[in-house]
Design a protein around this motif. Structure first.
Motif, PDB file in Angstrom:
ATOM      1  N   LEU A 227      42.856  38.699  34.793  1.00  0.00           N
ATOM      2  CA  LEU A 227      43.239  39.092  36.147  1.00  0.00           C
ATOM      3  C   LEU A 227      43.634  40.566  36.221  1.00  0.00           C
ATOM      4  N   TYR A 228      44.469  41.013  35.303  1.00  0.00           N
ATOM      5  CA  TYR A 228      44.982  42.377  35.417  1.00  0.00           C
ATOM      6  C   TYR A 228      44.019  43.422  34.890  1.00  0.00           C
ATOM      7  N   LEU A 229      43.132  43.037  33.990  1.00  0.00           N
ATOM      8  CA  LEU A 229      42.049  43.958  33.663  1.00  0.00           C
ATOM      9  C   LEU A 229      41.233  44.238  34.915  1.00  0.00           C
ATOM     10  N   ALA A 230      40.920  43.169  35.667  1.00  0.00           N
ATOM     11  CA  ALA A 230      40.126  43.340  36.891  1.00  0.00           C
ATOM     12  C   ALA A 230      40.901  44.103  37.964  1.00  0.00           C
ATOM     13  N   LEU A 231      42.163  43.748  38.183  1.00  0.00           N
ATOM     14  CA  LEU A 231      42.940  44.394  39.239  1.00  0.00           C
ATOM     15  C   LEU A 231      43.090  45.895  39.006  1.00  0.00           C
ATOM     16  N   ASN A 232      43.291  46.273  37.748  1.00  0.00           N
ATOM     17  CA  ASN A 232      43.552  47.677  37.449  1.00  0.00           C
ATOM     18  C   ASN A 232      42.312  48.496  37.136  1.00  0.00           C
ATOM     19  N   TRP A 233      41.230  47.840  36.718  1.00  0.00           N
ATOM     20  CA  TRP A 233      40.076  48.592  36.243  1.00  0.00           C
ATOM     21  C   TRP A 233      38.799  48.352  37.033  1.00  0.00           C
ATOM     22  N   LEU A 234      38.765  47.342  37.892  1.00  0.00           N
ATOM     23  CA  LEU A 234      37.506  47.019  38.571  1.00  0.00           C
ATOM     24  C   LEU A 234      36.924  48.209  39.336  1.00  0.00           C
ATOM     25  N   PRO A 235      37.693  48.931  40.184  1.00  0.00           N
ATOM     26  CA  PRO A 235      37.095  50.080  40.879  1.00  0.00           C
ATOM     27  C   PRO A 235      36.558  51.143  39.922  1.00  0.00           C
ATOM     28  N   THR A 236      37.340  51.436  38.871  1.00  0.00           N
ATOM     29  CA  THR A 236      36.917  52.462  37.918  1.00  0.00           C
ATOM     30  C   THR A 236      35.660  52.038  37.171  1.00  0.00           C
ATOM     31  N   LEU A 237      35.594  50.779  36.748  1.00  0.00           N
ATOM     32  CA  LEU A 237      34.430  50.314  35.996  1.00  0.00           C
ATOM     33  C   LEU A 237      33.173  50.284  36.863  1.00  0.00           C
ATOM     34  N   LEU A 346      52.640  39.180  29.110  1.00  0.00           N
ATOM     35  CA  LEU A 346      52.096  39.952  28.001  1.00  0.00           C
ATOM     36  C   LEU A 346      50.588  40.121  28.174  1.00  0.00           C
ATOM     37  N   GLY A 347      49.969  39.110  28.805  1.00  0.00           N
ATOM     38  CA  GLY A 347      48.542  39.224  29.103  1.00  0.00           C
ATOM     39  C   GLY A 347      48.253  40.287  30.132  1.00  0.00           C
ATOM     40  N   SER A 348      49.154  40.448  31.110  1.00  0.00           N
ATOM     41  CA  SER A 348      48.936  41.468  32.132  1.00  0.00           C
ATOM     42  C   SER A 348      49.151  42.867  31.561  1.00  0.00           C
ATOM     43  N   ILE A 349      49.969  42.960  30.509  1.00  0.00           N
ATOM     44  CA  ILE A 349      50.114  44.233  29.804  1.00  0.00           C
ATOM     45  C   ILE A 349      48.867  44.501  28.969  1.00  0.00           C
ATOM     46  N   ALA A 350      48.401  43.460  28.292  1.00  0.00           N
ATOM     47  CA  ALA A 350      47.270  43.623  27.383  1.00  0.00           C
ATOM     48  C   ALA A 350      45.971  43.926  28.118  1.00  0.00           C
ATOM     49  N   GLY A 351      45.765  43.308  29.299  1.00  0.00           N
ATOM     50  CA  GLY A 351      44.493  43.472  30.002  1.00  0.00           C
ATOM     51  C   GLY A 351      44.116  44.921  30.270  1.00  0.00           C
ATOM     52  N   PRO A 352      44.967  45.691  30.976  1.00  0.00           N
ATOM     53  CA  PRO A 352      44.640  47.103  31.203  1.00  0.00           C
ATOM     54  C   PRO A 352      44.544  47.916  29.917  1.00  0.00           C
ATOM     55  N   LEU A 353      45.407  47.595  28.932  1.00  0.00           N
ATOM     56  CA  LEU A 353      45.341  48.330  27.671  1.00  0.00           C
ATOM     57  C   LEU A 353      44.040  48.063  26.933  1.00  0.00           C
ATOM     58  N   ILE A 354      43.600  46.804  26.943  1.00  0.00           N
ATOM     59  CA  ILE A 354      42.337  46.459  26.294  1.00  0.00           C
ATOM     60  C   ILE A 354      41.195  47.254  26.914  1.00  0.00           C
ATOM     61  N   ALA A 355      41.167  47.299  28.248  1.00  0.00           N
ATOM     62  CA  ALA A 355      40.098  48.049  28.915  1.00  0.00           C
ATOM     63  C   ALA A 355      40.147  49.524  28.543  1.00  0.00           C
ATOM     64  N   PRO A 365      31.054  49.832  30.725  1.00  0.00           N
ATOM     65  CA  PRO A 365      31.706  48.906  31.655  1.00  0.00           C
ATOM     66  C   PRO A 365      31.210  47.473  31.496  1.00  0.00           C
ATOM     67  N   SER A 366      29.913  47.295  31.293  1.00  0.00           N
ATOM     68  CA  SER A 366      29.371  45.941  31.119  1.00  0.00           C
ATOM     69  C   SER A 366      29.962  45.266  29.891  1.00  0.00           C
ATOM     70  N   GLN A 367      30.106  46.000  28.803  1.00  0.00           N
ATOM     71  CA  GLN A 367      30.679  45.422  27.591  1.00  0.00           C
ATOM     72  C   GLN A 367      32.146  45.062  27.780  1.00  0.00           C
ATOM     73  N   VAL A 368      32.887  45.859  28.562  1.00  0.00           N
ATOM     74  CA  VAL A 368      34.286  45.533  28.842  1.00  0.00           C
ATOM     75  C   VAL A 368      34.374  44.211  29.602  1.00  0.00           C
ATOM     76  N   PHE A 369      33.560  44.055  30.644  1.00  0.00           N
ATOM     77  CA  PHE A 369      33.563  42.788  31.387  1.00  0.00           C
ATOM     78  C   PHE A 369      33.193  41.616  30.482  1.00  0.00           C
ATOM     79  N   LEU A 370      32.226  41.818  29.595  1.00  0.00           N
ATOM     80  CA  LEU A 370      31.734  40.731  28.752  1.00  0.00           C
ATOM     81  C   LEU A 370      32.797  40.238  27.772  1.00  0.00           C
ATOM     82  N   THR A 371      33.717  41.106  27.364  1.00  0.00           N
ATOM     83  CA  THR A 371      34.779  40.675  26.443  1.00  0.00           C
ATOM     84  C   THR A 371      35.700  39.637  27.083  1.00  0.00           C
ATOM     85  N   MET A 372      35.686  39.517  28.395  1.00  0.00           N
ATOM     86  CA  MET A 372      36.552  38.564  29.074  1.00  0.00           C
ATOM     87  C   MET A 372      35.985  37.136  29.075  1.00  0.00           C
ATOM     88  N   THR A 373      34.723  36.980  28.730  1.00  0.00           N
ATOM     89  CA  THR A 373      34.115  35.641  28.723  1.00  0.00           C
ATOM     90  C   THR A 373      34.774  34.715  27.700  1.00  0.00           C
TER      91      THR A 373
END
Length: 394
Positions: A227-237, A346-355, A365-373
Motif C-alpha cells: 500500500l505505501y509503496l504505491a501511495l508514495n511512489w506511484l506518481p513518480t514511477l 513497519l511495512g509502511s516504513i519498508a515500502g517506500p524505502l524498498i522502492a 519502475p516495472s521491476q519495482v512493481f513486480l517485487t510486490m507480487t
C-alpha cells in the motif's frame, strides 16, 4: 433506536473526516514529490527516508495512543493527535532542507499514530457485531477519499501548483476539524474494571493469542508494504515509465477512488461470508494486479491496473482493521489495535524505502512493481494461517 442510529452515523462521519485528512496528507507526499524532490535536492534514497519518516512516527504514536486512550479515554487522545498532525503538516510546508523535512514528517506521523488505533476501537465499539467490517471500512475509506482529493487538486491545478500549498491545505483542515470532534464525538472507553488485567504483553500473547498476534502483525506489515509503496511512489514511477506528471496524478487518483469502493465492498463481503477465504482471494488478485501494473505501458492500462490495485489492497487493509481489535479483551482493545497498527506499520516504513533502494540499485519502475507480487502472495498464506488460529475475544 432511530436516535441511536443517527448518533452512530455522526460518529462514523466524524471519524471518516479524521481518516480523510490523514489520507490526504499521506498521499500528499507522493503527489508533491515530483516537484519537492528537485527543489530540496533529494536523491531517491533520501526521498524514501522522507516518505518513511511519517510512518516511523506513526509506529511510536500508535503504541502510545492506543495504550493512553485505554486509560484516559479516546476523545482527548484523538483531539491531541489531530492537532499534532495538522500543525506539523504546516511545518512540512515550511521545510527548506532535507533534515527539516525529515523531522516534520516524523512529528506528523506521531499524530497519525495516536489517532488510528482509537478510530479502529471507536468503530468496533459502536458497530453491531455483524456490521463491524463494514463500519470500519466506511470510516477508513475516508483515507483514500482524502488521498484522491490530494491527487485531484494536483491534477486540476496543473504544473503551476506549488508543492508547499498541498501541505498547507493538509494542515489547516485538521485544525478546523478539532471543534467538530470535541462537539460530536462521544467517549467510548469501556467502564473501568479494577479487576481487569491491563498488562499489554499478556493481552497480546497470553490465552493462546500469541500465534494470532504474530500473524495479524505479519498480515498488516505485508499489506502495508504494498500500500505505501504505491501511495508514495506511484506518481513518480509512472513518470519514470515515460509518461507526463498528469498521468502519474491520474494513476494516484484512480488508485484511491477504487480503494474507496474496494473498502466498502470487501468489508461488506467479509461481514457476510467471514474474512478467511474472501481476504485470501483478494491478496491473490492483488498479486496479479501488481504483476499487470509492472507490464502496463499504455495510459489506459496503467489507470485500470492502478485502480485494481487500490481496490484490492485497501479492501484487504481496512478489513484487517476490523479483525485485529476483536482478538483482544475489550478493556485492552485500543492497546491491542494500537500494537497491530504500530508493528504492522513497519511495512509502511519498508515500502517506500524498498522502492527508493531498488531505484537507486538500477531497478526499472516495472521491476519495482513486480517485487510486490510475492509480497501479496505471502499475505494470502498468512491470512489462511491466521484464520486457523484466531480466537476472537469478543
Amino acid at each position: 433506536m432511530e436516535k441511536k442510529s443517527v448518533a452512530g452515523g455522526l460518529v462514523v462521519l466524524v471519524c471518516f473526516l479524521i481518516a480523510a485528512v490523514e489520507g490526504y496528507d499521506i498521499q500528499a507526499f507522493g503527489v508533491a514529490a515530483p516537484k519537492m524532490v528537485p527543489e530540496l535536492g533529494l536523491n531517491p534514497a533520501q526521498q524514501g527516508w522522507a516518505a518513511s519518516a511519517a510512518m516511523i512516527g506513526l509506529v511510536m504514536g500508535a503504541f502510545a495512543g492506543g495504550w493512553l486512550a485505554d486509560r484516559t479515554g479516546r476523545k482527548p487522545v484523538l483531539v491531541g493527535s489531530v492537532a499534532m498532525f495538522g500543525i506539523f503538516s504546516l511545518v512540512t510546508a515550511a521545510a527548506l532542507s532535507y533534515d527539516a523535512l525529515l523531522w516534520a514528517r516524523f512529528a506528523t506521523g506521531l499524530g497519525f499514530g495516536g489517532a488510528m488505533p482509537n478510530l479502529i476501537a471507536v468503530a468496533v465499539e459502536i458497530a453491531k457485531p455483524d456490521r463491524r467490517a463494514a463500519t470500519v471500512a466506511a470510516m477508513f475509506c475516508g483515507m483514500p477519499v482524502g488521498g484522491a482529493t490530494s491527487a485531484l487538486i494536483a491534477r486540476v491545478a496543473g504544473d503551476g501548483l506549488d508543492w508547499r500549498t498541498i501541505f498547507i491545505a493538509g494542515g489547516v483542515v485538521p485544525l478546523v476539524l478539532i471543534p467538530v470532534i470535541v462537539l460530536l464525538l462521544p467517549e467510548t472507553r469501556p467502564a473501568h474494571d479494577p479487576a481487569a488485567d491491563r498488562n499489554l504483553v499478556r493481552a497480546l500473547f497470553a490465552g493462546r493469542r500469541a500465534a494470532p498476534t504474530v500473524l495479524i502483525w505479519a498480515a498488516f506489515m505485508l499489506t502495508l508494504v504494498v500500500l505505501y509503496l504505491a501511495l508514495n511512489w506511484l506518481p513518480t514511477l509512472v513518470v519514470d515509465k515515460g509518461h507526463p506528471p498528469a498521468q502519474g496524478f491520474a494513476a494516484a487518483m484512480a488508485f484511491n477512488i477504487a480503494g474507496v469502493v474496494g473498502s466498502l465492498l470487501v468489508g461488506g463481503v467479509t461481514d457476510r461470508l467471514g474474512w478467511r477465504w474472501p481476504l485470501a482471494a483478494v491478496y491473490v488478485a492483488l498479486a496479479a494486479a501488481m504483476a499487470g501494473l509492472a507490464a502496463a505501458a499504455t495510459p489506459f492500462a496503467i489507470l485500470a491496473l492502478s485502480a485494481a490495485a487500490g481496490f484490492l489492497v485497501m479492501g484487504a487493509q481496512f478489513s484487517l482493521y476490523a479483525v485485529a481489535p476483536m482478538l483482544y479483551p475489550v478493556h485492552l482493545r485500543g492497546a491491542g489495535a494500537g500494537a497491530a497498527v504500530a508493528v504492522g506499520r513497519l511495512g509502511s516504513i519498508a515500502g517506500p524505502l524498498i522502492a527508493g533502494e531498488l531505484r537507486n540499485a538500477g531497478f526499472s519502475p516495472s521491476q519495482v512493481f513486480l517485487t510486490m507480487t510475492p509480497v501479496a502472495v505471502a499475505a494470502a498464506v498468512i491470512l489462511l494461517a491466521l484464520a486457523r488460529t484466531a480466537r476472537p475475544a469478543a
